[in-house]
Write an enzyme that holds these catalytic residues in place. Structure first.
Site, PDB file in Angstrom:
ATOM      1  N   CYS A  79      17.744  40.620  -3.997  1.00 57.52           N
ATOM      2  CA  CYS A  79      18.962  40.324  -3.234  1.00 57.52           C
ATOM      3  C   CYS A  79      19.499  38.911  -3.424  1.00 57.52           C
ATOM      4  O   CYS A  79      20.707  38.753  -3.609  1.00 57.52           O
ATOM      5  CB  CYS A  79      18.833  40.693  -1.765  1.00 57.52           C
ATOM      6  SG  CYS A  79      17.205  40.718  -1.086  1.00 57.52           S
ATOM      7  N   ARG A  92       5.146  40.875  -6.497  1.00 55.71           N
ATOM      8  CA  ARG A  92       4.564  40.554  -5.198  1.00 55.71           C
ATOM      9  C   ARG A  92       3.063  40.514  -5.353  1.00 55.71           C
ATOM     10  O   ARG A  92       2.481  41.401  -5.965  1.00 55.71           O
ATOM     11  CB  ARG A  92       4.955  41.610  -4.149  1.00 55.71           C
ATOM     12  CG  ARG A  92       6.460  41.626  -3.946  1.00 55.71           C
ATOM     13  CD  ARG A  92       6.898  42.710  -3.018  1.00 55.71           C
ATOM     14  NE  ARG A  92       8.357  42.774  -3.024  1.00 55.71           N
ATOM     15  CZ  ARG A  92       9.065  43.696  -2.391  1.00 55.71           C
ATOM     16  NH1 ARG A  92       8.448  44.617  -1.689  1.00 55.71           N
ATOM     17  NH2 ARG A  92      10.363  43.682  -2.460  1.00 55.71           N
ATOM     18  N   GLN A 108      12.619  47.988  -9.083  1.00 55.09           N
ATOM     19  CA  GLN A 108      13.343  48.768  -8.086  1.00 55.09           C
ATOM     20  C   GLN A 108      14.643  49.282  -8.678  1.00 55.09           C
ATOM     21  O   GLN A 108      15.294  48.579  -9.443  1.00 55.09           O
ATOM     22  CB  GLN A 108      13.688  47.880  -6.888  1.00 55.09           C
ATOM     23  CG  GLN A 108      12.475  47.303  -6.193  1.00 55.09           C
ATOM     24  CD  GLN A 108      12.884  46.314  -5.107  1.00 55.09           C
ATOM     25  OE1 GLN A 108      13.697  45.418  -5.346  1.00 55.09           O
ATOM     26  NE2 GLN A 108      12.320  46.471  -3.929  1.00 55.09           N
ATOM     27  N   ASP A 117      17.483  49.138  -7.663  1.00 57.43           N
ATOM     28  CA  ASP A 117      18.048  48.373  -6.562  1.00 57.43           C
ATOM     29  C   ASP A 117      19.569  48.297  -6.630  1.00 57.43           C
ATOM     30  O   ASP A 117      20.161  48.406  -7.705  1.00 57.43           O
ATOM     31  CB  ASP A 117      17.477  46.945  -6.635  1.00 57.43           C
ATOM     32  CG  ASP A 117      17.365  46.316  -5.261  1.00 57.43           C
ATOM     33  OD1 ASP A 117      17.782  46.950  -4.282  1.00 57.43           O
ATOM     34  OD2 ASP A 117      16.865  45.177  -5.191  1.00 57.43           O
ATOM     35  N   HIS A 151      22.908  46.232  -4.157  1.00 61.00           N
ATOM     36  CA  HIS A 151      23.349  45.596  -2.921  1.00 61.00           C
ATOM     37  C   HIS A 151      24.823  45.835  -2.766  1.00 61.00           C
ATOM     38  O   HIS A 151      25.606  45.580  -3.665  1.00 61.00           O
ATOM     39  CB  HIS A 151      22.989  44.114  -2.934  1.00 61.00           C
ATOM     40  CG  HIS A 151      21.506  43.911  -2.930  1.00 61.00           C
ATOM     41  ND1 HIS A 151      20.782  43.731  -4.090  1.00 61.00           N
ATOM     42  CD2 HIS A 151      20.604  43.943  -1.917  1.00 61.00           C
ATOM     43  CE1 HIS A 151      19.502  43.644  -3.779  1.00 61.00           C
ATOM     44  NE2 HIS A 151      19.363  43.774  -2.487  1.00 61.00           N
ATOM     45  N   LYS A 208      16.328  49.578   8.963  1.00 66.24           N
ATOM     46  CA  LYS A 208      16.334  50.316   7.716  1.00 66.24           C
ATOM     47  C   LYS A 208      16.092  51.799   7.942  1.00 66.24           C
ATOM     48  O   LYS A 208      15.556  52.207   8.970  1.00 66.24           O
ATOM     49  CB  LYS A 208      15.270  49.762   6.767  1.00 66.24           C
ATOM     50  CG  LYS A 208      13.864  49.819   7.307  1.00 66.24           C
ATOM     51  CD  LYS A 208      12.885  49.233   6.300  1.00 66.24           C
ATOM     52  CE  LYS A 208      11.453  49.354   6.814  1.00 66.24           C
ATOM     53  NZ  LYS A 208      10.453  48.984   5.823  1.00 66.24           N
ATOM     54  N   HIS A 227      21.176  46.973   1.470  1.00 65.94           N
ATOM     55  CA  HIS A 227      20.195  47.037   0.387  1.00 65.94           C
ATOM     56  C   HIS A 227      19.813  48.504   0.265  1.00 65.94           C
ATOM     57  O   HIS A 227      19.546  49.146   1.274  1.00 65.94           O
ATOM     58  CB  HIS A 227      18.907  46.288   0.731  1.00 65.94           C
ATOM     59  CG  HIS A 227      19.094  44.888   1.240  1.00 65.94           C
ATOM     60  ND1 HIS A 227      18.508  43.816   0.637  1.00 65.94           N
ATOM     61  CD2 HIS A 227      19.784  44.391   2.299  1.00 65.94           C
ATOM     62  CE1 HIS A 227      18.813  42.712   1.307  1.00 65.94           C
ATOM     63  NE2 HIS A 227      19.586  43.040   2.320  1.00 65.94           N
TER      64      HIS A 227
END
Length: 728
Positions: free
Chosen positions: A403, A432, A450, A452, A454, A537, A583
């Site tokens: 993000c 991570r 991911q 991903d 946004h 979420k 997200h």
RNA sequence: GCUGCUGUAGCUCAGUCGGUAGAGCACCUCCUUGGUAAGGAGGAGGUCCUGGGUUCAAGUCCCAGCAGCAGCUCCA
């Protein structure tokens, strides 16, 4: 007198305070015999439960057919197991022993650790106890007496539980069976004979009351059923889950590997696994285009200051790869900050050690005078100065989230409301530092990608955008045959301080989420305390074809990062406004998702995803040339194909392809060469007979274009045995 | 990170009481040329996780570390 209403609506009269078993006996001798527990006014009770003195009461007698009875019996089995352990081992401290899905466990503290070798002895002891057939006897006691009993038994965890967990209970109950007595709410079955079949499954550590700061106990997992047949079926299910294990299949089918040289939790995609991933990514990318997402690319690292701003760095300090500072000296200073953060250093000690560190590396410093201190006098002031100075040093972090990078893309120009919603998408790799014990195959790794995106939008656009994300996730899951899922709405726990942003903002976000979910008629459950630290979420929890749940896709609403990064856009009113961020990642991560897919399909991927779609198999070497021609034509038709021209017998080559879970085999021999046909063999249905090559290609192309998910082949990848049937 | 278990050929595993390392599959070569789930013969393949220790001698016993597994705790 007492009026008992039975499930069929009939009622019977009983004397005051009759026991439930008398009700069962009155209904019929067979029921009395089969009765295990009862439901009285919706509450599960034992057969020795005394009904009220008078009035009306609903009673349902439960037998082995009722799931609730199974739970009660298992809990009784837990007592039998605990009793067996206490007979075999000295100094056993009992903790909790509840039922769980599929069985039960009991937590113990044992001076000599239990081992799996002890299982047969424990099981044998359990059988002895069952054969004794001593009843489970309920004893109600006032609190003081209960405490006395547990102290008398020297059961420290029970004593603690009475004093803490049961602090507001005036009375409590024990269950006694022979010499064994245990603080327990109950109910239990009357006779241990109800425990028809049982098995100890595993042993593991568990913290007292689930808190890592507490003592670690030994947890003995086991299961029990009314009959041996049910137990065997359950054990077979466990075997089936083992057979589908993506780590085993990933190795057998050469999908991925994890090399110690690269590092734990860092997956390497082998060509076949990479092909599956590439197909999935293509699929997602096409959807993104259709839904007006804009692809972006961002680097794998970013300045630490950016993650300070976003809050990720301080919040997840412990589960990130450490930041790297361009100045090596900063590594030492960083260590000091870490100790400070852990409260192992006082401010004064920190300042002293900081100056020592700098002095050793920088001859410009005179003792005890960091030039930046200026007017700072107290340790706290100095600490503040050091912190500011330290935060300005150049340092990078492997990105734990995409993000902040996407936010910088948003900020790269002045945005107008006309540009919104702006949907930025990237297969973004993040890192991570999961603790070693958390790592697990592909489902828990330290580096992952991911799917991903946004979305930056106005307040008004939230419902539509959020709904769009939910809808896309549903579409993707349905396409992959993962049609069985529920949505978990993670809300903020008002009592916790781990969240950023004001209560009103959270309220607004949570309400929007819930509204959209109910409008889309989604099966959702709100769960306080499950939110991300920056916003609520919606997590998709998928049930795979053997009934296990996996958390995959996620959609998260975020009012906080836009504020932290001071995002804005020019509104219709020519004033600046703050956008809202969403997200979302329909698959979650490629690693985890494909790990789950491997288990869901048991390695037998649908044609459109299969790394190798067709294998051309020659009957003998005489047909090799025709086989190679067929292979070329298939490749020209964009099919993923491999030829097997080994001088092996047909049966052996088919067996190999079958074990590799190749969806289609095209068998070619002299007959086919003559008539330009192929003999199609389907992984699931077997020999389909000869058909013209063009027709066979059309058949496969259609199946691919539809992304058809066929019934999973239940064959055993790399294992002995012939397929017995289809699943789900 | 914590508790317990495990680590031997590419894979799955055996290895007794401490005495020079074994099987099946896979791989390579040769023979066999075949129509829907294993044809035959031969061959090659080892840092017994790593580092210490005990011992005349360690895959085996002891200690430490690393990695994996089960569970707990955590999960942006």
């Amino acid at each position: 007198m007492l009026k008992v209403i039975l499930p069929d609506g009939n009622s019977k009269e009983f004397p005051s305070s009759a026991a439930v078993k008398e009700v069962a006996a009155a209904i019929g001798p067979r029921l009395a015999k089969a009765a295990l527990v009862a439901e009285v006014d919706g509450k599960i009770v034992g057969l020795d439960y005394r009904l009220p003195e008078s009035g009306e009461v609903q009673v349902k007698i439960l037998t082995a057919k009722d799931p609730a009875a199974l739970g009660v019996m298992r809990h009784s089995a837990a007592h039998v197991m605990a009793r067996a352990v206490m007979r075999l081992k000295k100094g056993v401290q009992l903790a909790f022993g509840p039922t769980v899905e599929g069985g039960f466990y009991y937590d113990f503290e044992v001076p000599e650790p239990l081992r799996e070798e002890d299982f047969p002895a424990i099981e044998a002891e359990m059988q002895k106890i069952i054969d004794l057939d001593e009843p489970f006897e309920r004893i109600e006691t006032p609190r003081a007496k209960a405490l006395e009993i547990c102290q008398g038994l020297a059961q420290k965890y029970k004593v603690e539980h009475i004093n803490t967990g049961l602090a507001d209970h005036a009375s409590m109950s024990f269950y006694r069976q022979g010499e064994f007595i245990d603080l327990c709410r109950g109910p239990h079955v009357l006779s241990p004979k109800a425990i028809g079949a049982y098995k100890l499954l595993s042993i593991a550590g568990a913290y007292w009351k689930g808190d890592a700061n507490n003592a670690q106990l030994q947890r003995l997992y086991a299961t029990a059923f009314f009959t041996k047949e049910e137990l065997d079926e359950h054990l077979k299910k466990i075997e089936e889950a083992k057979r589908r294990d993506h780590r085993t299949l990933g190795k057998q089918l050469q999908l991925f590997t994890i090399s110690q040289d690269v590092g734990p939790g860092l997956a390497l995609w082998l060509p076949k696994g990479a092909m599956i991933r590439a197909q999935l990514e293509e699929f997602i990318k096409a959807e993104l285009t259709r839904r007006a997402y804009l692809p972006v690319y961002t680097p794998h690292i970013g300045r630490i200051q950016m993650y300070q701003t976003s809050g990720h760095f301080p919040y997840y300090m412990d589960s990130q790869f450490p930041p790297f500072y361009l100045d090596p000296l900063m590594q030492s200073v960083q260590q000091l900050f870490y100790l400070l953060f852990q409260e192992k250093l006082s401010a004064g000690k920190f300042v002293g050690m900081f100056e020592e560190t700098l002095k050793r590396n920088d001859d410009r410093l005179v003792p005890n005078s960091f030039p930046g201190f200026g007017t700072a006098k107290t340790d706290e002031d100095k600490l503040h100065v050091i912190r500011e100075w330290f935060n300005e040093q150049e340092a990078y972090l492997l990105k734990p989230m995409n993000c902040p990078h996407h936010i910088q893309i948003y900020k790269s120009e002045r945005r107008s409301y006309r540009e919104l919603p702006l949907r930025l998408a990237e297969f973004g790799s993040v890192y991570r530092f999961e603790k070693t014990g958390q790592l697990n195959g592909l489902t828990r790794v330290r580096g992952f990608t991911q799917d991903d995106a946004h979305l930056f939008c106005t307040d008004d656009q939230i419902p539509a955008e959020f709904a769009g994300c939910i809808e896309m996730t549903q579409f993707v899951l349905n396409c992959l045959g993962l049609e069985n899922y529920r949505v978990r709405l993670g809300f903020r726990d008002p009592a916790s301080d781990k969240y950023v942003g004001g209560a009103d903002v959270w309220e607004r976000a949570q309400n929007s989420l819930e509204e959209v979910c109910s409008r889309l008629k989604i099966d959702y459950t709100p769960e306080p305390g499950e939110a991300a630290f920056y916003g609520p979420k919606a997590d998709f929890v998928v049930t795979d074809c053997i009934g296990r749940e996996w958390q995959l896709g996620t959609v998260q609403l975020d009012y906080n990062l836009p504020a932290r990064f001071k995002l804005e856009y020019v509104g219709q009113d020519n004033h600046m406004h703050q956008p809202v961020m969403i997200h979302r990642a329909p698959l979650g991560s490629m690693e985890r998702f494909i790990g789950v897919l491997i288990e869901h399909f048991a390695g037998a991927f649908p044609l459109w995803l299969a790394p190798e779609q067709v294998r051309v198999i020659t009957v003998s070497e005489k047909s090799e040339q025709y086989g190679r021609d067929v292979e070329q034509k298939l490749r020209a038709a964009s099919l993923r194909v491999k030829g097997d021209y080994r001088p092996e017998k047909l049966g052996a080559k088919i067996r190999d392809a079958q074990l590799e879970l190749i969806p289609y085999m095209f068998v070619v021999g002299p007959r086919d060469a003559e008539s330009a046909t192929v003999s199609v063999r389907d992984r699931i249905d077997g020999d389909l007979g000869a058909m013209p090559l063009d027709q066979a290609i059309c058949r496969l192309s259609a199946e691919i274009a539809d992304r058809r998910v066929r019934k999973t082949y239940s064959g055993t990848a790399g294992l002995e045995g012939k397929a017995t049937g289809n699943e789900y």
